[in-house]
Design an enzyme around this catalytic site. Structure first.
Site, PDB file in Angstrom:
ATOM      1  CB  SER A 322      -0.920  -0.004   1.223  1.00 31.68           C
ATOM      2  OG  SER A 322      -1.637   1.201   1.323  1.00 31.68           O
ATOM      3  CD1 TRP A 325      -1.404   1.483  -6.148  1.00 31.09           C
ATOM      4  CD2 TRP A 325      -1.835   3.194  -4.782  1.00 31.09           C
ATOM      5  NE1 TRP A 325      -2.433   2.211  -6.697  1.00 31.09           N
ATOM      6  CE2 TRP A 325      -2.719   3.268  -5.882  1.00 31.09           C
ATOM      7  CE3 TRP A 325      -1.914   4.166  -3.787  1.00 31.09           C
ATOM      8  CZ2 TRP A 325      -3.669   4.274  -6.001  1.00 31.09           C
ATOM      9  CZ3 TRP A 325      -2.863   5.180  -3.909  1.00 31.09           C
ATOM     10  CH2 TRP A 325      -3.723   5.216  -5.003  1.00 31.09           C
ATOM     11  CG  HIS A 326      -0.023   5.931  -1.106  1.00 29.26           C
ATOM     12  ND1 HIS A 326      -0.468   4.716  -0.638  1.00 29.26           N
ATOM     13  CD2 HIS A 326      -1.065   6.786  -0.941  1.00 29.26           C
ATOM     14  CE1 HIS A 326      -1.703   4.833  -0.209  1.00 29.26           C
ATOM     15  NE2 HIS A 326      -2.100   6.080  -0.384  1.00 29.26           N
ATOM     16  N   GLY A 327       3.737   5.863  -3.935  1.00 28.24           N
ATOM     17  CA  GLY A 327       4.816   6.600  -4.579  1.00 28.24           C
ATOM     18  C   GLY A 327       6.114   5.834  -4.615  1.00 28.24           C
ATOM     19  CG  PHE A 489      -0.178   9.240  -4.724  1.00 26.13           C
ATOM     20  CD1 PHE A 489       1.176   9.467  -4.646  1.00 26.13           C
ATOM     21  CD2 PHE A 489      -1.010   9.736  -3.736  1.00 26.13           C
ATOM     22  CE1 PHE A 489       1.709  10.188  -3.589  1.00 26.13           C
ATOM     23  CE2 PHE A 489      -0.478  10.455  -2.663  1.00 26.13           C
ATOM     24  CZ  PHE A 489       0.878  10.682  -2.593  1.00 26.13           C
TER      25      PHE A 489
END
Length: 489
Positions: A322, A325-327, A489
């Site tokens: 997770s 996924w954000h960066g 993102f």
């Protein structure tokens, strides 16, 4: 195209009029209008990246049909992996190429091998993290035989590119949204006005709250060594509110806009700032992404089955993914890891499903225990945002050390306030608007959004006065227009 731009203020009424007054008698024409409008909306930013979303849509459309045509399990698996590789491949190339190049070079330099480094000049397509997950969920659901594939190519392409949620979600599952493109839609006044209220509330949170809090957050994060420990802690608190107002504001505008066209999205935020535990916080924050990870990664890994070590391992893998996924930055990975560590005790003790309902709506104020739990949860999450907002690991480390060491620095750094032209008047107004936001959301905590009113509300003058007040504030409140945080993102 930004929701908080003049372009969108012109674009939306035009599409609305064409949709309800010109194409309303023909469902396929309505869907085609939405598809063309969505591509204009997306191409307004950079038309070149339309090819990526079109290609991704086409691949999953064909794979869905092929999955229905064959019962051979090996062929079905190959089709599924084709979809995953194409979608994750696009996402990995555009979003993570330079991250892996940088870390590859760093790893070899630690071994004494110097490698010349040439970063790729890659522009990240807006919304790619969202629509790739959306198309993958369709293919996976068809593979699992939980969804019948569609042969209506216009409906499917519109489902993927539908402009209200294209850029930053909610990540709508095909099981919920795609069937809505098959049904004739009739204009519903109550739903439309409720959608407008939700859009207004989202714009208030974005333009008045988030965009103006960004001034204070930027001041603190860009001058970590010059501000006091108190102000560094304040920076964490303000950024926690800013990112909530920014992202939930986007979701409110997206959901409200969809309602104008007769569509219903799933709720994406359920007042997470009032959460009494980390578990409740994550259940109510970016719900479409959290449930996506749960259904397509966590449960297939084994979920919470097995011994405590297995549960802990699966949980940490989930939160690490997770974060990534954000960066493409180690700061986001650390952010995910810390959230996982904070979540783990409640899961291992079996009380992570506590607080499934909001605080008793008959209460004007929470109890002392509830207030303590809300504050504790908020501060724990705020701490993790050191990593989310910091530029890199070094910056996050300096920020944390500053909290511990900068207690001798004056509380109000007048030099910095003068440079950034922040006035006491602006701070007082900001506090008033924060009180307004928290109050409306607290008293509507069992509703879909903070500006919810029944159509037959017995004080229409009060209701319209509130609408007018918010419109005036949104229109006249000074400040720079910021991109939505989750666009990156």
């Amino acid at each position: 195209m930004l929701f908080n731009s003049i372009d969108f203020a012109i674009f939306l009424p035009i599409v609305f009029v064409l949709y309800w007054f010109i194409t309303s008698r023909n469902l396929k024409l309505q869907n085609l209008l939405l598809l063309v409008s969505s591509y204009i909306f997306y191409g307004w930013w950079d038309w070149r990246f339309l090819s990526v979303i079109v290609f991704s849509s086409f691949v999953d459309y064909l794979i869905g049909i092929k999955l229905q045509e064959t019962e051979n399990q090996k062929k079905r698996q190959r089709l599924l992996w084709t979809s995953i590789i194409v979608n994750v491949g696009f996402l990995g190339f555009f979003k993570y190429s330079n991250f892996f190049i940088d870390n590859f070079v760093t790893a070899f330099s630690l071994l004494g091998q110097d490698i010349s480094q040439d970063n790729l000049n890659i522009i990240l397509p807006v919304g790619i993290s969202f629509y790739t997950f959306q198309t993958m969920s369709y293919t996976i659901d068809v593979y699992r035989k939980q969804l019948e594939p569609t042969k209506d190519i216009v409906a499917f392409f519109t489902y993927v590119a539908f402009f209200p949620q294209l850029v930053a979600g909610p990540i709508e599952r095909a099981r919920n949204l795609l069937p809505q493109f098959y049904l004739k839609r009739k204009f519903n006044y109550a739903n439309a006005t409720n959608g407008l209220r939700q859009m207004l509330w989202g714009l208030f949170k974005k333009i008045v709250i988030a965009d103006n809090l960004s001034n204070y957050v930027e001041l603190i994060y860009d001058n970590t060594s010059d501000v006091s420990s108190f102000n560094l802690i304040l920076g964490l608190i303000l950024f926690s509110i800013q990112i909530y107002a920014d992202f939930s504001g986007y979701s409110d505008i997206a959901i409200g806009t969809a309602r104008l066209f007769g569509f219903e999205f799933k709720i994406n935020f359920r007042y997470p700032l009032f959460a009494r535990s980390i578990g409740e916080r994550w259940r109510n924050w970016h719900i479409s992404l959290s449930t996506w990870f749960r259904d397509y990664i966590y449960i297939p890994m084994g979920g919470s089955r097995g011994d405590k070590w297995t549960k802990f391992k699966n949980l940490m893998i989930l939160f690490t993914i997770s974060g990534f996924w954000h960066g493409a930055n180690w700061t986001f990975i650390l952010w995910g890891v810390f959230n996982g560590l904070f979540f783990a005790p409640s899961m291992l003790l079996g009380n992570n499903r506590k607080y499934l309902e909001p605080i008793d709506t008959n209460k004007i104020f929470p109890s002392l225990k509830e207030a303590y739990l809300i504050l504790q949860t908020f501060l724990l999450i705020a701490f993790t945002y050191i990593f989310f907002r910091a530029k890199n690991i070094t910056h996050s480390y300096e920020y944390f050390l500053g909290i511990l060491n900068n207690y001798n620095i004056p509380l109000y750094p007048s030099r910095l306030l003068n440079v950034y032209r922040i006035r006491s008047y602006d701070i007082a107004l900001m506090m008033i608007f924060l009180i307004i936001m928290f109050s409306f959301e607290w008293f509507n905590r069992d509703k879909n959004h903070g500006l919810y009113f029944k159509e037959n509300h017995k004080y229409p003058i009060l209701r319209w006065s509130i609408y007018l007040f918010l419109i005036v504030i949104i229109t006249l409140w000074p400040g720079k227009t910021e991109n939505f945080i989750y666009f990156q993102f």
